[in-house]
Scaffold this motif. Structure first.
Motif, short mmCIF file in Angstrom:
data_model
loop_
_atom_site.label_atom_id
_atom_site.label_comp_id
_atom_site.label_asym_id
_atom_site.label_seq_id
_atom_site.Cartn_x
_atom_site.Cartn_y
_atom_site.Cartn_z
N ALA A 1 0.82 -1.21 0.00
CA ALA A 1 0.00 0.00 0.00
C ALA A 1 0.86 1.26 0.00
O ALA A 1 1.93 1.30 0.60
CB ALA A 1 -0.93 0.00 1.20
N VAL A 2 0.37 2.27 -0.68
CA VAL A 2 1.02 3.58 -0.74
C VAL A 2 0.10 4.57 -0.03
O VAL A 2 -1.06 4.72 -0.41
CB VAL A 2 1.24 4.01 -2.21
N ALA A 3 0.61 5.22 1.01
CA ALA A 3 -0.20 6.18 1.77
C ALA A 3 -0.73 7.27 0.86
O ALA A 3 -0.05 7.68 -0.07
CB ALA A 3 0.64 6.77 2.89
N PRO A 4 -1.94 7.71 1.03
CA PRO A 4 -2.85 7.43 2.13
C PRO A 4 -3.80 6.27 1.84
O PRO A 4 -4.78 6.08 2.53
CB PRO A 4 -3.64 8.73 2.24
N PHE A 5 -3.52 5.47 0.82
CA PHE A 5 -4.43 4.40 0.42
C PHE A 5 -4.13 3.11 1.15
O PHE A 5 -2.99 2.82 1.49
CB PHE A 5 -4.35 4.20 -1.09
N ARG A 6 -5.18 2.32 1.39
CA ARG A 6 -5.04 1.07 2.13
C ARG A 6 -4.89 -0.14 1.21
O ARG A 6 -4.28 -1.14 1.58
CB ARG A 6 -6.26 0.87 3.04
N ALA A 7 -5.45 -0.06 0.03
CA ALA A 7 -5.42 -1.20 -0.89
C ALA A 7 -4.86 -0.74 -2.23
O ALA A 7 -5.40 0.15 -2.87
CB ALA A 7 -6.82 -1.78 -1.07
N CYS A 8 -3.75 -1.36 -2.64
CA CYS A 8 -3.13 -1.05 -3.92
C CYS A 8 -2.96 -2.35 -4.71
O CYS A 8 -2.77 -3.41 -4.11
CB CYS A 8 -1.78 -0.36 -3.71
N PHE A 9 -3.02 -2.24 -6.02
CA PHE A 9 -3.02 -3.43 -6.87
C PHE A 9 -1.97 -3.31 -7.97
O PHE A 9 -1.61 -2.22 -8.38
CB PHE A 9 -4.40 -3.61 -7.51
N ASN A 10 -1.54 -4.46 -8.47
CA ASN A 10 -0.59 -4.50 -9.57
C ASN A 10 -1.33 -4.15 -10.85
O ASN A 10 -2.16 -4.91 -11.33
CB ASN A 10 0.04 -5.89 -9.67
N SER A 11 -1.03 -3.00 -11.42
CA SER A 11 -1.77 -2.52 -12.60
C SER A 11 -1.53 -3.39 -13.83
O SER A 11 -2.33 -3.37 -14.76
CB SER A 11 -1.41 -1.07 -12.90
N LYS A 12 -0.46 -4.17 -13.84
CA LYS A 12 -0.20 -5.05 -14.98
C LYS A 12 -1.24 -6.17 -15.08
O LYS A 12 -1.37 -6.80 -16.11
CB LYS A 12 1.20 -5.65 -14.87
N ASN A 13 -1.95 -6.41 -13.99
CA ASN A 13 -2.95 -7.46 -13.97
C ASN A 13 -4.38 -6.93 -14.08
O ASN A 13 -5.33 -7.66 -13.84
CB ASN A 13 -2.81 -8.28 -12.68
N ILE A 14 -4.51 -5.66 -14.43
CA ILE A 14 -5.84 -5.06 -14.59
C ILE A 14 -6.08 -4.90 -16.08
O ILE A 14 -5.31 -4.24 -16.78
CB ILE A 14 -5.92 -3.70 -13.87
N GLY A 15 -7.15 -5.52 -16.55
CA GLY A 15 -7.49 -5.41 -17.96
C GLY A 15 -7.99 -4.01 -18.30
O GLY A 15 -8.08 -3.13 -17.44
N SER A 16 -8.33 -3.82 -19.55
CA SER A 16 -8.86 -2.52 -19.95
C SER A 16 -10.11 -2.70 -20.80
O SER A 16 -10.33 -3.76 -21.40
CB SER A 16 -7.81 -1.72 -20.72
N THR A 17 -10.92 -1.68 -20.81
CA THR A 17 -12.12 -1.63 -21.64
C THR A 17 -12.00 -0.40 -22.53
O THR A 17 -11.05 0.38 -22.38
CB THR A 17 -13.39 -1.53 -20.78
N ARG A 18 -12.96 -0.16 -23.36
CA ARG A 18 -12.88 1.01 -24.24
C ARG A 18 -13.03 2.31 -23.46
O ARG A 18 -12.71 3.37 -23.97
CB ARG A 18 -13.90 0.93 -25.38
N VAL A 19 -13.49 2.23 -22.21
CA VAL A 19 -13.66 3.45 -21.41
C VAL A 19 -12.70 3.54 -20.22
O VAL A 19 -12.79 4.47 -19.43
CB VAL A 19 -15.12 3.59 -20.91
N GLY A 20 -11.80 2.59 -20.09
CA GLY A 20 -10.82 2.66 -19.00
C GLY A 20 -10.52 1.32 -18.40
O GLY A 20 -10.78 0.28 -19.01
N PRO A 21 -9.95 1.32 -17.20
CA PRO A 21 -9.58 0.05 -16.54
C PRO A 21 -10.80 -0.85 -16.30
O PRO A 21 -11.89 -0.37 -16.03
CB PRO A 21 -8.98 0.50 -15.21
#
Length: 71
Positions: free
Chosen positions: A36-56
């Motif tokens: 996690a990166v402050a001030p956030f509690r939950a962070c995710f590996n962006s390489k594992n997030i798919g995409s759509t025509r309007v964003g993540p």
């Protein structure tokens, strides 16, 4: 909730933030978490997030204001 022109994110009361984060984490359980990166509690590996025509490809979060006259 505070919508700020100083912070690049919305600040929620702790109780609301915790409920929102817990629900989001449950919905994206298959996406690996990273430290996690402050001030956030939950962070995710962006390489594992798919995409759509309007964003993540992640669950939508709609913020609904109390008054019908707020747009």
């Amino acid at each position: 909730m505070n919508i700020s022109t100083v912070n690049p994110y919305t600040i929620l009361k702790t109780s609301l933030y915790n409920v929102m984060v817990n629900a989001f984490v449950k919905e994206v359980a298959k996406i690996p978490r990273v430290k996690a990166v402050a001030p956030f509690r939950a962070c995710f590996n962006s390489k594992n997030i798919g995409s759509t025509r309007v964003g993540p490809a992640v669950p939508y979060i709609d913020l609904v204001m109390q008054s019908a006259s707020v747009y």
